[in-house]
Design a protein around this motif. Sequence first.
Motif, PDB file in Angstrom:
ATOM      1  N   LEU A   1       0.821  -1.210   0.000  1.00 48.36           N
ATOM      2  CA  LEU A   1       0.000   0.000   0.000  1.00 48.36           C
ATOM      3  C   LEU A   1       0.856   1.261   0.000  1.00 48.36           C
ATOM      4  O   LEU A   1       0.568   2.224  -0.707  1.00 48.36           O
ATOM      5  CB  LEU A   1      -0.902   0.026   1.242  1.00 48.36           C
ATOM      6  CG  LEU A   1      -2.134  -0.874   1.247  1.00 48.36           C
ATOM      7  CD1 LEU A   1      -2.786  -0.859   2.618  1.00 48.36           C
ATOM      8  CD2 LEU A   1      -3.132  -0.427   0.181  1.00 48.36           C
ATOM      9  N   PHE A   2       1.902   1.267   0.838  1.00 51.79           N
ATOM     10  CA  PHE A   2       2.662   2.502   1.050  1.00 51.79           C
ATOM     11  C   PHE A   2       4.050   2.458   0.433  1.00 51.79           C
ATOM     12  O   PHE A   2       4.667   3.492   0.239  1.00 51.79           O
ATOM     13  CB  PHE A   2       2.782   2.809   2.545  1.00 51.79           C
ATOM     14  CG  PHE A   2       1.462   3.108   3.187  1.00 51.79           C
ATOM     15  CD1 PHE A   2       0.898   4.374   3.083  1.00 51.79           C
ATOM     16  CD2 PHE A   2       0.755   2.129   3.853  1.00 51.79           C
ATOM     17  CE1 PHE A   2      -0.332   4.657   3.653  1.00 51.79           C
ATOM     18  CE2 PHE A   2      -0.478   2.402   4.430  1.00 51.79           C
ATOM     19  CZ  PHE A   2      -1.029   3.668   4.323  1.00 51.79           C
ATOM     20  N   GLY A   3       4.575   1.274   0.172  1.00 54.31           N
ATOM     21  CA  GLY A   3       5.933   1.179  -0.347  1.00 54.31           C
ATOM     22  C   GLY A   3       5.977   0.820  -1.819  1.00 54.31           C
ATOM     23  O   GLY A   3       7.055   0.692  -2.396  1.00 54.31           O
ATOM     24  N   GLY A   4       4.808   0.649  -2.426  1.00 48.22           N
ATOM     25  CA  GLY A   4       4.768   0.378  -3.857  1.00 48.22           C
ATOM     26  C   GLY A   4       5.325  -0.970  -4.258  1.00 48.22           C
ATOM     27  O   GLY A   4       5.746  -1.161  -5.399  1.00 48.22           O
ATOM     28  N   GLU A   5       5.336  -1.938  -3.328  1.00 43.05           N
ATOM     29  CA  GLU A   5       5.891  -3.241  -3.685  1.00 43.05           C
ATOM     30  C   GLU A   5       4.972  -3.983  -4.657  1.00 43.05           C
ATOM     31  O   GLU A   5       3.749  -3.904  -4.552  1.00 43.05           O
ATOM     32  CB  GLU A   5       6.078  -4.089  -2.424  1.00 43.05           C
ATOM     33  CG  GLU A   5       7.276  -3.688  -1.609  1.00 43.05           C
ATOM     34  CD  GLU A   5       7.793  -4.849  -0.764  1.00 43.05           C
ATOM     35  OE1 GLU A   5       7.017  -5.765  -0.475  1.00 43.05           O
ATOM     36  OE2 GLU A   5       8.976  -4.815  -0.388  1.00 43.05           O
ATOM     37  N   ASN A   6       5.588  -4.716  -5.571  1.00 45.72           N
ATOM     38  CA  ASN A   6       4.798  -5.577  -6.449  1.00 45.72           C
ATOM     39  C   ASN A   6       4.628  -6.954  -5.806  1.00 45.72           C
ATOM     40  O   ASN A   6       5.144  -7.212  -4.712  1.00 45.72           O
ATOM     41  CB  ASN A   6       5.447  -5.672  -7.838  1.00 45.72           C
ATOM     42  CG  ASN A   6       6.838  -6.279  -7.776  1.00 45.72           C
ATOM     43  OD1 ASN A   6       7.110  -7.147  -6.945  1.00 45.72           O
ATOM     44  ND2 ASN A   6       7.716  -5.825  -8.652  1.00 45.72           N
ATOM     45  N   SER A   7       3.912  -7.830  -6.497  1.00 52.05           N
ATOM     46  CA  SER A   7       3.565  -9.091  -5.853  1.00 52.05           C
ATOM     47  C   SER A   7       4.770 -10.008  -5.678  1.00 52.05           C
ATOM     48  O   SER A   7       4.842 -10.757  -4.703  1.00 52.05           O
ATOM     49  CB  SER A   7       2.444  -9.797  -6.617  1.00 52.05           C
ATOM     50  OG  SER A   7       2.879 -10.153  -7.903  1.00 52.05           O
ATOM     51  N   VAL A   8       5.735  -9.952  -6.580  1.00 52.15           N
ATOM     52  CA  VAL A   8       6.936 -10.778  -6.389  1.00 52.15           C
ATOM     53  C   VAL A   8       7.684 -10.324  -5.144  1.00 52.15           C
ATOM     54  O   VAL A   8       8.126 -11.136  -4.324  1.00 52.15           O
ATOM     55  CB  VAL A   8       7.860 -10.706  -7.631  1.00 52.15           C
ATOM     56  CG1 VAL A   8       9.202 -11.378  -7.341  1.00 52.15           C
ATOM     57  CG2 VAL A   8       7.196 -11.357  -8.833  1.00 52.15           C
ATOM     58  N   GLN A   9       7.802  -8.995  -4.968  1.00 53.37           N
ATOM     59  CA  GLN A   9       8.472  -8.482  -3.766  1.00 53.37           C
ATOM     60  C   GLN A   9       7.689  -8.845  -2.514  1.00 53.37           C
ATOM     61  O   GLN A   9       8.261  -9.238  -1.500  1.00 53.37           O
ATOM     62  CB  GLN A   9       8.624  -6.962  -3.882  1.00 53.37           C
ATOM     63  CG  GLN A   9       9.612  -6.529  -4.955  1.00 53.37           C
ATOM     64  CD  GLN A   9       9.560  -5.037  -5.231  1.00 53.37           C
ATOM     65  OE1 GLN A   9       8.490  -4.449  -5.341  1.00 53.37           O
ATOM     66  NE2 GLN A   9      10.726  -4.423  -5.334  1.00 53.37           N
TER      67      GLN A   9
END
Lengths: 333, 333
Positions: free
Chosen positions: A236-244
């Motif tokens: 939500l806040f760190g912009g991580e994608n699903s792999v991350q």
Amino acid sequence: MINSRYIAVDWGTSHLRAYLCQIQCDQQAQVGLQVVLQDQAAGPGVGKRNTDFAQTLQQAIAPWLAEFGNLPVLLAGQIGSSIGWHETAYLPCPIVPQQILGNGFKFSYAEMQLTILPGLCCRLASQQFDVMRGEELQILGFLQLNPQFRQGEHLLCLPGTHTKWVLLRDGVIEYFKTAMTGELYDLLSRHSVLIQQPCPPEQLDWTAFTQGSDFTLTADAGNLVHGLFSVRTRQLFGGENSVQACSYLSGMLIGSDVRAALHATDWQLNADSSVVVIGGYPLLDCFSRVLQAVGIEPTMADVTTCTLRGFATEFLFQQQPQQQHNPTCPDLA
Amino acid sequence: MINSRYIAVDWGTSHLRAYLCQIQCDQQAQVGLQVVLQDQAAGPGVGKRNTDFAQTLQQAIAPWLAEFGNLPVLLAGQIGSSIGWHETAYLPCPIVPQQILGNGFKFSYAEMQLTILPGLCCRLASQQFDVMRGEELQILGFLQLNPQFRQGEHLLCLPGTHTKWVLLRDGVIEYFKTAMTGELYDLLSRHSVLIQQPCPPEQLDWTAFTQGSDFTLTADAGNLVHGLFSVRTRQLFGGENSVQACSYLSGMLIGSDVRAALHATDWQLNADSSVVVIGGYPLLDCFSRVLQAVGIEPTMADVTTCTLRGFATEFLFQQQPQQQHNPTCPDLA
């Protein structure tokens, strides 16, 4: 004369893995016993509800039966549990792994001669029981391939749907503990609010993985249960994608698992105890990296190689008129 | 003149709970503001994939719209999240709960006038973010009903799919943390190898529950991840039935959750801090028992009462020309 071909089936909670094997042995050339993997097949695990075990097995191995007739079929893993095909014994610890040899449940089905190997159980200092099915065969195979580990104290880590941590002292399995790490990862990555997009299998972001394992390796008591939600907030806040996100979740769970094993009150590790990880890609690498992060250089062993050597040992035990607990090259003449 | 009837919808991950509400107020009799619950309805939560939110809502509240026309509809919970209908803001902590009033997202759909309320976010000492949606409204309602808790330090526990632990200082929400307790219970009891028979809902074996909570309350770091498997072995070796197994699992998870909250490094509780549990049956009882086991006598508040009071406060805020953050009895004449 021994029929040196057989079928080995590692049938756990999540996967059926069947192997068409042949023993090769060249005593003159002093090559010793070798297990040649001729073919392999896969199928659904025992944990999938409403499985017809006989039909599932026949589907997996039908081409081999058609080509070679009814080969002996050896099975290990959850297929021998209360949720499996036929329940087999749990042999109590402490135990030498060779003691599982010859203690399987033998039965016939549709002209197949099957043996489901027993599992192990132990009672921990906490008075909790624990059980394993399948990993004891991997340990047996590992020790056949690496007899030097029959001396001294070693903490064995066998990652999978359920990680098993096994305390081996002078070749004896003293205790073991089960962690739900793999099953938790599966549930949380596929069915929870934490991950919105399905995770591509076998893709790992090592930076995110290490952030996850660092979090739980260094965290206070209970931070796993309170920390898991950060998998969602980082997206939500760190912009991580699903792999991350999946890699971070995996790191958190494995970090928590490793930390609990090294700090378990159920055993006191000696200063010179070694750690052995018996696994496959990518879990072998994941657990080894986390152990390295806390200063432990583990011995790494390939789980399929160990499993096949374990099955071969049982196969040879069944074939030899005078059954030996450390079977060597048989007379194949 | 105020139309004193409205629809309040608490739409979380697991459940939609809709309430037909009416404000009653008798200033002459000094009864003050009362929220009368006239009817209620249920539906699937936001976490169920492929939900058509508009259709789901209309199905739940159709009888009320038919009878009373298009009443104002106030919504709170995960329905305002990135997996919900319309994403609304996360207001940052520290924050006074009244500040959520008037900050909802207003829109029309099929002649309905809807407001989705905002959530809260905070950044913990660990630099992890956390978020909530819906619980801030329960806290607002709790403080309206119990204004004495606007003074002093209180740790609020709001159990649910995700337990929220909230540090309230002099009426200000300073920080909060999310634990996956309820979702983990749901995943592990329905989809894991731990429980073979489905658990009858609402049945609890308190002896098994307490054994589970004692285990994790007193356990070393990480014993949850290594202890969970005992849910299965107690059935295998201890003859536990599924109600006992589910109760033991619930106890383990809640014990771990409570322990982590009381030992969190994210806050230092004062000696005179009180603990408040805002929940419904059976979780209100479960968390209170575990807190009592560690010597804490919590204040217990009914979550539905608090939720309805929170919605009423937002409704009154919207109705009053001069919007007040502590709305009192409106002029219904």
